[in-house]
Design an enzyme around this catalytic site. Structure first.
Site, short mmCIF file in Angstrom:
data_model
loop_
_atom_site.label_atom_id
_atom_site.label_comp_id
_atom_site.label_asym_id
_atom_site.label_seq_id
_atom_site.Cartn_x
_atom_site.Cartn_y
_atom_site.Cartn_z
N GLU A 323 4.60 14.09 7.86
CA GLU A 323 5.75 13.18 7.92
C GLU A 323 6.22 12.89 6.51
O GLU A 323 5.42 12.49 5.66
CB GLU A 323 5.36 11.88 8.64
CG GLU A 323 4.92 12.11 10.09
CD GLU A 323 4.34 10.85 10.71
OE1 GLU A 323 4.21 9.84 9.97
OE2 GLU A 323 4.02 10.86 11.91
N ARG A 329 2.36 2.58 2.51
CA ARG A 329 1.26 2.61 3.46
C ARG A 329 1.10 3.96 4.18
O ARG A 329 0.27 4.08 5.07
CB ARG A 329 1.44 1.51 4.51
CG ARG A 329 2.67 1.67 5.40
CD ARG A 329 2.69 0.64 6.51
NE ARG A 329 3.75 0.88 7.47
CZ ARG A 329 3.87 0.26 8.63
NH1 ARG A 329 2.98 -0.65 8.97
NH2 ARG A 329 4.86 0.52 9.45
N HIS A 330 1.89 4.97 3.80
CA HIS A 330 1.82 6.27 4.48
C HIS A 330 1.22 7.34 3.59
O HIS A 330 1.50 7.39 2.39
CB HIS A 330 3.22 6.72 4.94
CG HIS A 330 3.71 6.02 6.16
ND1 HIS A 330 4.49 4.89 6.11
CD2 HIS A 330 3.51 6.28 7.48
CE1 HIS A 330 4.77 4.49 7.35
NE2 HIS A 330 4.18 5.31 8.19
N GLU A 477 0.10 -2.33 10.85
CA GLU A 477 -0.74 -1.64 11.83
C GLU A 477 -1.88 -0.88 11.17
O GLU A 477 -1.70 -0.17 10.19
CB GLU A 477 0.13 -0.65 12.62
CG GLU A 477 -0.64 0.15 13.66
CD GLU A 477 0.09 1.42 14.07
OE1 GLU A 477 -0.60 2.40 14.40
OE2 GLU A 477 1.33 1.44 14.00
#
Length: 558
Positions: A323, A329-330, A477
């Site tokens: 992605e 946060r990725h 999350e």
């Protein structure tokens, strides 16, 4: 015809008879100067050599320092002491340590100071002329010239300083050197200084800079990008050491809890012959003469293990997501803490288990002495690291998706009843919940079926919502989980109704769907992100601080 007068004149030499090899006066003068200069240099070198030999002959401690390879008469060390053991060391205790030179300075010809560092621990070392070992001035000078970050083996006596040493973690003691040997020499010029990496990084959105910025005091402040490009040096800071030790601690706590609850640790493959779970966000690689794909999660393998009658399984391993998300946060690769278990009565058995798992991890991070110490180290660079709130009771705060939407709408933040929450909505919800309920950890249950994967079990009483849940820390999350569809026919129907439709009999899915054709117990589970748990527990500004060698859309090295 030449006259008699012409014949009496001296004849001029022909051009080809001129001696061009003879040096000119200027050339001879220059050559003599160079000769004198070389002779003077040779005499000077000879004097220096003689002085060096004389100094070495007079060096009473030459056997007590230098390269460890050349110290042939060095006694074997019977016991090494780690700096972490010196906080409670006794006065005049002799110790031998292997540590890095954090700083070296010569105070005078007779005195030098070193700061020795091992992991997050530092201690001042003193090298003074004289003493019982007859420390020489040459040894003092040599010690003061050791390059920062070099590794040394030092033996000495533990002493109490006249005043506490405020610049080291071990402030009430210092080490008086008796012998010191160079184990590994670091380069004199380093791309970044470890001591500069020990200061807080710039908290702005521009992390692309390679060159250190300057703070208000004119000291270098190393950007995140520069830290990652020099991860080996940045990783030596006390904060980085503490962060990765806490990461290790979280993994240990996860396995502790799994062992206590009779889970079997499995190791599933990260290679697949087809792009499963919808095909989006999957890395394609060459696999001999065909294609293969890096798995997005061990989801299918965990479910197939349940179909093997393993009842409760867990694993720790890499997860890959293709992605193009460049956020704080990725990552394209992160570490997953996964579990799957059989359901006896209701899927909330799985949800409750996951909540207790997270409370076990967080409480132990907050209560065990070593984890508390490590968190305090991180807090010195990232303030607020120890400020993570959880409920005082044994159960976590649990909301339904409808509850979460209502909280947002009541706060004036528009949210749809069957729309997935955006990142900004999730963060806002985290702030609302912390203020209203006093917790940074909570779960949301009953997500809309439309925003969950095809293998998620719909709520039998309301198919618009599902038996699924997410876990959150500080409003972000960290886990997605659910009860899975275990009936073969129901699973195939859901796959065909998916957008886009999926073929249950295709090469990428048939082994997975066949597992349910042979009968499988009801089950559910979830996948936690280790990097995110660490990031949000400590309140780190970017997940890359919580990842030793991060991989994102713009980084494949180091």
């Amino acid at each position: 015809m030449a006259s008699q007068g012409d014949r009496d004149l001296p004849s001029r030499a022909r051009e080809d008879e001129v001696d061009t090899t003879a040096p000119s006066k200027n050339a001879l003068k220059k050559a003599n100067k160079e000769k004198d200069k070389a002779e003077r240099a040779a005499k000077r070198q000879e004097v220096e050599r003689q002085q060096k030999e004389q100094a070495e002959a007079n060096d009473t401690s030459q056997h007590l320092y230098g390269s460890i390879q050349s110290a042939s008469d060095r006694r074997p060390v019977q016991r090494f002491t780690e700096l972490a053991e010196l906080y409670d060391a006794k006065e005049d205790q002799e110790v031998t340590v292997d540590a890095r030179i954090h700083n070296a300075r010569v105070q005078s010809a007779k005195l030098a100071f070193l700061v020795l560092r091992e992991e997050a621990h530092t201690i001042q070392a003193v090298i003074a002329e004289g003493g019982i070992n007859q420390i020489s001035r040459q040894m003092v000078k040599w010690c003061g010239g050791i390059n920062a970050e070099s590794i040394v083996r030092a033996t000495g006596l533990v002493k109490q300083p006249k005043e506490p040493v405020t610049s080291t973690s071990i402030s009430n003691l210092e080490l008086h050197i008796e012998s010191i040997y160079l184990v590994s020499e670091a380069a004199q010029m380093l791309p970044v200084q470890v001591k500069d990496c020990m200061r807080a990084p710039p908290m702005n959105d521009d992390d692309s800079k390679d060159e250190p910025e300057m703070d208000s005091q004119g000291l270098p402040v190393v950007s995140l990008n520069a830290r990652l490009n020099n991860r080996v040096l940045d990783g030596r800071t006390a904060a980085s050491q503490a962060i990765f030790q806490l990461q290790s601690g979280i993994s240990h706590l996860f396995i502790e809890y799994m062992n206590q609850n009779r889970f079997t640790w499995i190791n599933s493959s990260r290679l697949a012959g087809a792009a499963t779970e919808g095909g989006a966000g999957v890395f394609e690689i060459k696999y001999f003469d065909t294609k293969a794909y890096l798995t997005q999660s061990p989801q299918f393998f965990k479910q197939m293990a349940i179909a093997m009658d393993m009842k409760r399984v867990c694993e720790i391993g890499p997860v890959f997501r293709a992605e193009n998300s460049n956020t704080h946060r990725h990552l394209t690769e992160f570490t997953g803490l996964d579990f799957e278990m059989v359901i006896k009565n209701d899927y909330h058995e799985v949800l409750s288990f996951g909540e207790k798992l997270m409370l076990y991890i967080i409480r132990n991070l907050q209560q065990r002495a070593e984890f508390k110490r490590l968190t305090k180290v991180v807090d010195q660079i990232f303030p607020g690291a120890g400020d993570f709130k959880i409920p005082s009771e044994d159960s976590a705060l649990r909301l339904t998706f409808a509850d979460a939407v209502k909280l947002l709408n009541d706060a004036g933040i528009e949210a749809g009843e069957f729309d997935d929450l955006s990142t900004s909505q999730e963060k806002a919800l985290g702030r609302i919940i912390r203020e209203k309920y006093g917790t940074d950890f909570y779960t949301i249950d009953k997500y809309p079926s439309a925003v969950r994967p095809f293998y998620t079990m719909p709520d039998p009483l309301n198919p618009k919502v599902s038996n699924s849940y997410d876990f959150f820390m500080r409003g972000q999350e960290i886990m997605s989980g659910a009860q899975r569809i275990h009936d073969h026919n129901q699973l195939c129907e859901r796959m065909k109704a998916n957008d886009p439709p999926l073929d249950p009999s295709s090469e990428g899915f048939r082994h997975y769907t066949d597992a349910f054709k042979y009968g499988c117990a009801p089950h559910g589970g979830g996948g936690l992100g280790l990097n995110r748990i660490l990031q949000f527990y400590l309140g780190l500004p970017d997940i890359r601080f919580a990842t030793m060698f991060p991989r994102d859309p713009g980084r494949l090295a180091p």
